[in-house]
Design an enzyme around this catalytic site. Structure first.
Site, PDB file in Angstrom:
ATOM      1  N   LYS A 130       0.859  -1.193   0.000  1.00 35.07           N
ATOM      2  CA  LYS A 130       0.000   0.000   0.000  1.00 35.07           C
ATOM      3  C   LYS A 130       0.881   1.224   0.000  1.00 35.07           C
ATOM      4  O   LYS A 130       2.018   1.178   0.484  1.00 35.07           O
ATOM      5  CB  LYS A 130      -0.890   0.025   1.250  1.00 35.07           C
TER       6      LYS A 130
HETATM    7  P1  NAD Z   1     -12.817   7.846  -2.816  1.00 32.80           P
HETATM    8  O1  NAD Z   1     -11.779   8.877  -2.581  1.00 32.80           O
HETATM    9  O2  NAD Z   1     -13.291   7.607  -4.197  1.00 32.80           O
HETATM   10  O3  NAD Z   1     -14.100   8.163  -1.897  1.00 32.80           O
HETATM   11  C1  NAD Z   1     -14.000   8.376  -0.522  1.00 32.80           C
HETATM   12  C2  NAD Z   1     -15.366   8.786   0.006  1.00 32.80           C
HETATM   13  O4  NAD Z   1     -15.298   8.849   1.437  1.00 32.80           O
HETATM   14  C3  NAD Z   1     -15.812  10.171  -0.464  1.00 32.80           C
HETATM   15  O5  NAD Z   1     -17.200  10.125  -0.731  1.00 32.80           O
HETATM   16  C4  NAD Z   1     -15.557  11.062   0.748  1.00 32.80           C
HETATM   17  O6  NAD Z   1     -16.409  12.200   0.801  1.00 32.80           O
HETATM   18  C5  NAD Z   1     -15.863  10.087   1.868  1.00 32.80           C
HETATM   19  N1  NAD Z   1     -15.262  10.478   3.136  1.00 32.80           N
HETATM   20  C6  NAD Z   1     -13.990  10.854   3.383  1.00 32.80           C
HETATM   21  N2  NAD Z   1     -13.838  11.165   4.669  1.00 32.80           N
HETATM   22  C7  NAD Z   1     -15.033  10.965   5.262  1.00 32.80           C
HETATM   23  C8  NAD Z   1     -15.518  11.105   6.569  1.00 32.80           C
HETATM   24  N3  NAD Z   1     -14.723  11.520   7.549  1.00 32.80           N
HETATM   25  N4  NAD Z   1     -16.826  10.799   6.822  1.00 32.80           N
HETATM   26  C9  NAD Z   1     -17.633  10.401   5.817  1.00 32.80           C
HETATM   27  N5  NAD Z   1     -17.242  10.253   4.565  1.00 32.80           N
HETATM   28  C10 NAD Z   1     -15.953  10.530   4.286  1.00 32.80           C
HETATM   29  O7  NAD Z   1     -12.248   6.509  -2.175  1.00 32.80           O
HETATM   30  P2  NAD Z   1     -12.636   5.005  -2.537  1.00 32.80           P
HETATM   31  O8  NAD Z   1     -11.678   4.499  -3.542  1.00 32.80           O
HETATM   32  O9  NAD Z   1     -14.098   4.909  -2.797  1.00 32.80           O
HETATM   33  O10 NAD Z   1     -12.278   4.264  -1.174  1.00 32.80           O
HETATM   34  C11 NAD Z   1     -13.182   4.219  -0.078  1.00 32.80           C
HETATM   35  C12 NAD Z   1     -12.760   3.097   0.866  1.00 32.80           C
HETATM   36  O11 NAD Z   1     -12.770   1.858   0.144  1.00 32.80           O
HETATM   37  C13 NAD Z   1     -11.341   3.205   1.442  1.00 32.80           C
HETATM   38  O12 NAD Z   1     -11.342   2.620   2.720  1.00 32.80           O
HETATM   39  C14 NAD Z   1     -10.511   2.367   0.499  1.00 32.80           C
HETATM   40  O13 NAD Z   1      -9.325   1.911   1.078  1.00 32.80           O
HETATM   41  C15 NAD Z   1     -11.490   1.222   0.255  1.00 32.80           C
HETATM   42  N6  NAD Z   1     -11.247   0.445  -0.953  1.00 32.80           N
HETATM   43  C16 NAD Z   1     -11.154   1.037  -2.168  1.00 32.80           C
HETATM   44  C17 NAD Z   1     -10.956   0.261  -3.301  1.00 32.80           C
HETATM   45  C18 NAD Z   1     -10.908   0.852  -4.680  1.00 32.80           C
HETATM   46  O14 NAD Z   1     -10.861   0.076  -5.649  1.00 32.80           O
HETATM   47  N7  NAD Z   1     -10.970   2.151  -4.852  1.00 32.80           N
HETATM   48  C19 NAD Z   1     -10.794  -1.139  -3.167  1.00 32.80           C
HETATM   49  C20 NAD Z   1     -10.919  -1.721  -1.909  1.00 32.80           C
HETATM   50  C21 NAD Z   1     -11.142  -0.920  -0.811  1.00 32.80           C
END
Ligand code: NAD
Length: 446
Positions: A130
């Site tokens: 990561k």
């Molecule tokens: P992203 O940046 O696209 O979206 C993040 C979202 O979280 C946004 O809507 C933001 O407004 C919201 N957010 C941020 N801080 C916040 C808070 N304090 N309270 C409420 N909402 C909040 O990110 P993503 O890629 O969708 O990732 C989201 C989660 O999923 C993370 O934990 C990431 O590690 C996990 N994840 C992502 C992927 C991927 O393929 N992108 C894969 C597996 C896991």
């Protein structure tokens, strides 16, 4: 393993490996400690070989870089970034790159270890890694984010590579960020070798070597897993209501696919606020995704009413999908939850206290390492396509993803039954056994 490069004044610098317990007191909660405890619990349950536990208790390699970026006004700012390579016994290190002001070595270390567990659980030939840069990208212009990305990749140098360590998008990074990574990485290779740069990251735009279906893959996987859970409860997705925290890549896609399957989205919370559907029909997830694209958040969405953050967790629904950051499902918020299932789209959304309350209240959990694995599975497909010069179609990607997730779900369910474990511990146990098998067969050099 420590890595150095010849440093000139404006060249990146790398530190020696950071001790796994070195997180400062400002980095509460200590996430990596939590992962170790989760691994220990599962290891106990299946009588894992002590050597394997020992190996996984610390990341194989940690890279910290401080690098300069020229701002639009000509100033130079320094940024700090990390890449943690937790374990690669199953294959190249794999895991996203996050841009966030709260990124810390402890967080990246935990996220890397979760990737090791996740890849082993779904049985794809990748290890766990990561990366992250400590920055709020909203404070930078698009061109500054591009220059920062390119300098970060340059600073990482040969520490990433198609057969070695393969990043992907995470919080606040996307397919465009990945296209910059490929372009910068390619520029560091001799011209004759640049053809192999494509597979250095996954999650690229489809037009630039990405896979069809990667953008929605994590959300698709979350929905596939909810559907498997629902089938076990003799119900259909169209009968379910849900709430979603975080409406970014994971949350928005999960909500949109659920809408296609007839489920109702009752409330959403993100960094800009919380909203609730005015009636029983739910929110239009597609229109909400458009609104978020234009405005940056869910606040102000017409056709919804704003609610206080405190009210969001108490909204009655069948499924709650945390898809934002770590530590959201705490002891306090879990007591407010009014749902049957928590389907963890985010990594590490549930604290140990939150887990205890979920168990006590009989709320089911699809743990992150299983529930959000769709992203890394389709990343694997993208990597395979890049290396084989192939292009799969959407139906093929979806079907292969579904097959892998069904097998993983069945393995975890089998472990729950065999050892009377909760789903999180069972998921870890399946993954650890897989890793143990490889160490048993390969041994340790020399
Ligand atoms: P992203 O940046 O696209 O979206 C993040 C979202 O979280 C946004 O809507 C933001 O407004 C919201 N957010 C941020 N801080 C916040 C808070 N304090 N309270 C409420 N909402 C909040 O990110 P993503 O890629 O969708 O990732 C989201 C989660 O999923 C993370 O934990 C990431 O590690 C996990 N994840 C992502 C992927 C991927 O393929 N992108 C894969 C597996 C896991």
């Amino acid at each position: 393993m420590s890595r150095t490069n010849g440093t000139a004044t404006l060249e990146p610098t790398r530190t020696a490996p950071i001790a796994p317990t070195a997180a400062s007191s400002t980095e509460e909660p200590r996430l990596f400690q939590r992962v170790r405890e989760q691994m220990d619990r599962a290891a106990e349950a299946v009588g894992l070989a002590p050597e394997v536990r020992k190996i996984l208790a610390a990341p194989a390699c940690e890279i910290a870089v401080n690098f300069p970026v020229r701002m639009d006004d000509g100033r130079i700012e320094m940024f700090s970034g990390y890449r943690v390579q937790h374990n690669n016994v199953l294959g190249p290190f794999k895991g996203g790159i996050r841009y966030h002001q709260d990124v810390s070595i402890d967080e990246v270390r935990a996220l890397a270890a979760w990737m090791t567990i996740k890849c082993a659980l779904v049985d794809i030939p990748f290890g766990g890694g990561k990366g992250g840069v400590q920055v709020d990208p909203a404070t930078l212009s698009r061109r500054e984010v591009e220059r920062m990305t390119r300098r970060f990749v340059y600073a990482l140098g040969a520490n990433i590579g198609p057969g070695y360590d393969v990043p992907a998008p995470d919080v606040n990074t996307d397919s465009r960020t990945m296209a910059w990574v490929v372009d910068t990485y390619a520029a560091t290779l001799p011209p004759q070798e640049r053809y192999r740069a494509l597979a250095v990251v996954t999650g690229k735009p489809v037009s630039a070597g990405g896979s069809v279906g990667r953008e929605k893959a994590t959300g698709q996987g979350v929905v596939d897993l909810i559907e498997m859970w629902a089938a076990d409860k003799n119900c259909k997705l169209r009968d379910l209501t849900c709430t979603v925290q975080g409406f970014g890549k994971v949350g928005a896609w999960a909500a949109r696919i659920l809408k296609d399957k007839g489920a109702k989205l009752l409330a959403v919370q993100d960094v800009t606020g919380a909203i609730r559907a005015p009636g029983a029909d739910g929110l239009d997830a597609d229109a909400l995704a458009e609104h978020v694209k234009k405005t940056g958040g869910v606040a102000g969405f017409t056709g919804a009413k704003a609610i206080p953050l405190g009210e969001f967790f108490g909204v009655q629904a069948d499924v709650f999908i945390p898809a934002a950051l770590e530590n959201q499902v705490t002891g306090r918020t879990t007591r407010q939850l009014n749902v049957r299932l928590v389907a963890e789209g985010a990594n590490g959304p549930t604290t140990p206290e939150g887990d205890a309350v979920l168990r006590e209240r009989g709320i089911d959990v699809l743990p992150d390492v299983l529930c959000n694995a769709g992203g890394v599975v389709v990343s694997y497909f993208e990597w395979l396509q890049n290396r084989g010069g192939a292009a799969w179609n959407a139906a093929e990607v979806d079907q292969r993803l579904r097959d892998i997730l069904e097998r993983a779900y069945a393995r975890v369910k089998g472990m729950v039954a065999e050892k009377s474990l909760d789903w999180r511990t069972a998921a870890y146990a399946v993954a650890l056994r897989r890793i143990e098998q490889v160490y048993a067969e390969r041994g340790i050099f020399p």
